[in-house]
Design an enzyme around this catalytic site. Structure first.
Site, PDB file in Angstrom:
ATOM      1  N   CYS A 295      -0.627   4.390   2.255  1.00 44.48           N
ATOM      2  CA  CYS A 295      -0.484   4.366   3.739  1.00 44.48           C
ATOM      3  C   CYS A 295      -0.231   3.124   4.304  1.00 44.48           C
ATOM      4  CB  CYS A 295      -1.803   4.717   4.348  1.00 44.48           C
ATOM      5  SG  CYS A 295      -3.242   4.065   3.399  1.00 44.48           S
ATOM      6  N   SER A 296      -1.004   2.178   4.729  1.00 38.60           N
ATOM      7  CA  SER A 296      -0.687   0.740   5.535  1.00 38.60           C
ATOM      8  C   SER A 296      -1.935  -0.117   5.004  1.00 38.60           C
ATOM      9  CB  SER A 296      -0.247   0.884   6.682  1.00 38.60           C
ATOM     10  OG  SER A 296      -1.114   1.652   7.405  1.00 38.60           O
TER      11      SER A 296
ATOM     12  N   CYS B 282       0.797  -1.049  -0.092  1.00 41.41           N
ATOM     13  CA  CYS B 282      -0.119  -0.218  -0.033  1.00 41.41           C
ATOM     14  C   CYS B 282       0.949   1.075  -0.021  1.00 41.41           C
ATOM     15  CB  CYS B 282      -1.146  -0.067   1.289  1.00 41.41           C
ATOM     16  SG  CYS B 282      -1.972   1.394   1.425  1.00 41.41           S
TER      17      CYS B 282
END
Lengths: 94, 214
Positions: B121-122, B118
């Site tokens: 972000c995460s 990603c």
């Protein structure tokens, strides 16, 4: 904005090269790049409005597949490897 | 306090350096989080018990959830087809609800290896894999995996042959991804419980492979 006609898998598309202010979910490295629709994912609320708690319109979301050669040119590690990313319809040019 | 004489360079009896106490002032956002949380509790919107129960529920999710999904897909062709067709629906029926998001399962074969990242972000399938590992959230993993995935995979110990295509999936919006690794050889007749033991977290991110049968 009305939902555009659903795009079919395999259709060549280009990601719009624009830099609007605020929260967007199209990474910079994909803007202006061309790929093909991998699959249609259905309508989702536009995160560019949702991020600010505004009433969000629904946008068609697609997975678009790019070749590494398209993304990185001569610097591609392996030109035929691919990258898939989720792109909302208003970032896609047919 | 035992360590007030500023010997931070010294080692503890365990052989590790003493870790500095986190005595720094709260950041703006930490202060805001505490203020909002306390207001919600004072106004009766939530209780501290409910907040802690949610933290416990989040901590209780581990890659064993995802391993059960992978083992079942290896064992039941119909389930595998359902998982690849609609990952959220198939896993919800096993009790793993991904909520308003959707789940895309991508299958590793003899010719294709998939890896998840990603860049923004995460994003991570937390209902199946728990909290993401720290490296998954680093700028290094996020920026390098989309540009030189084979080099990154090699650093994880996965060396892809030239004839295997590498497919990177950047989790940029409402999908979450899980890699369905190839079933290890020599596992014919194994139960789903036995198969699940071979499925590592990294195998489901794509930065690893399942454990061998031996």
């Amino acid at each position: 904005m009305d939902l555009l006609k659903m795009l079919e898998p395999g259709l060549p598309v280009t990601i719009r090269d624009m830099s609007p202010p605020g929260h967007v979910r199209t990474p910079k490295y994909l803007r202006g790049k061309s790929g093909v629709i991998e699959r249609a994912l259905g309508p989702y609320e536009n995160p560019e409005q949702r991020a600010y708690c505004l009433p969000a319109s629904k946008k068609q979301l697609y997975r678009v597949r790019f070749t590494m050669e398209e993304l990185w040119g001569g610097n591609a590690e392996n030109p035929h490897d691919t990258l898939d990313a989720e792109i909302y319809e208003h970032w896609i040019e047919v | 306090m035992p360590h007030d004489h500023h010997d931070h360079d010294h080692l503890s009896p365990s052989g590790h350096p003493y870790r500095q106490d986190n005595d720094e002032a709260l950041t703006y956002w930490q202060t805001m989080e505490i203020a909002i949380r306390e207001l919600l509790i004072e106004k009766g919107e939530v209780t501290s018990t409910e907040i802690n129960a949610q933290i416990d529920a989040m901590d209780a999710r581990t890659p064993t959830n995802g391993a059960k999904v992978v083992a079942r897909a290896w064992d039941e062709p119909d389930f595998k087809a359902a998982l690849l067709e609609d990952g959220a629906k198939a896993t919800k029926e096993m009790g793993f609800d991904i909520g308003p998001m959707n789940l895309v399962a991508v299958e590793n074969t003899d010719d294709v290896h998939n890896v998840i990242v990603c860049t923004l972000c995460s994003c991570y399938p937390r209902n199946l894999l728990g909290l993401p590992p720290d490296w998954y959230k680093t700028r290094e993993y996020r920026s390098r995996t989309v540009k030189e995935p084979r080099k990154v995979l090699a650093e994880f110990g996965v060396n892809l042959p030239e004839n295997v295509a590498c497919r990177v999936h950047d989790s940029t919006a409402d999908m979450r991804y899980i890699v369905l690794p190839a079933r290890p050889a020599g596992t014919d007749g194994w139960s789903q419980e036995q198969l699940a033991e071979l499925v590592t977290r990294d195998a489901m991110i794509g930065t690893g492979l399942p454990l061998p049968a031996s």
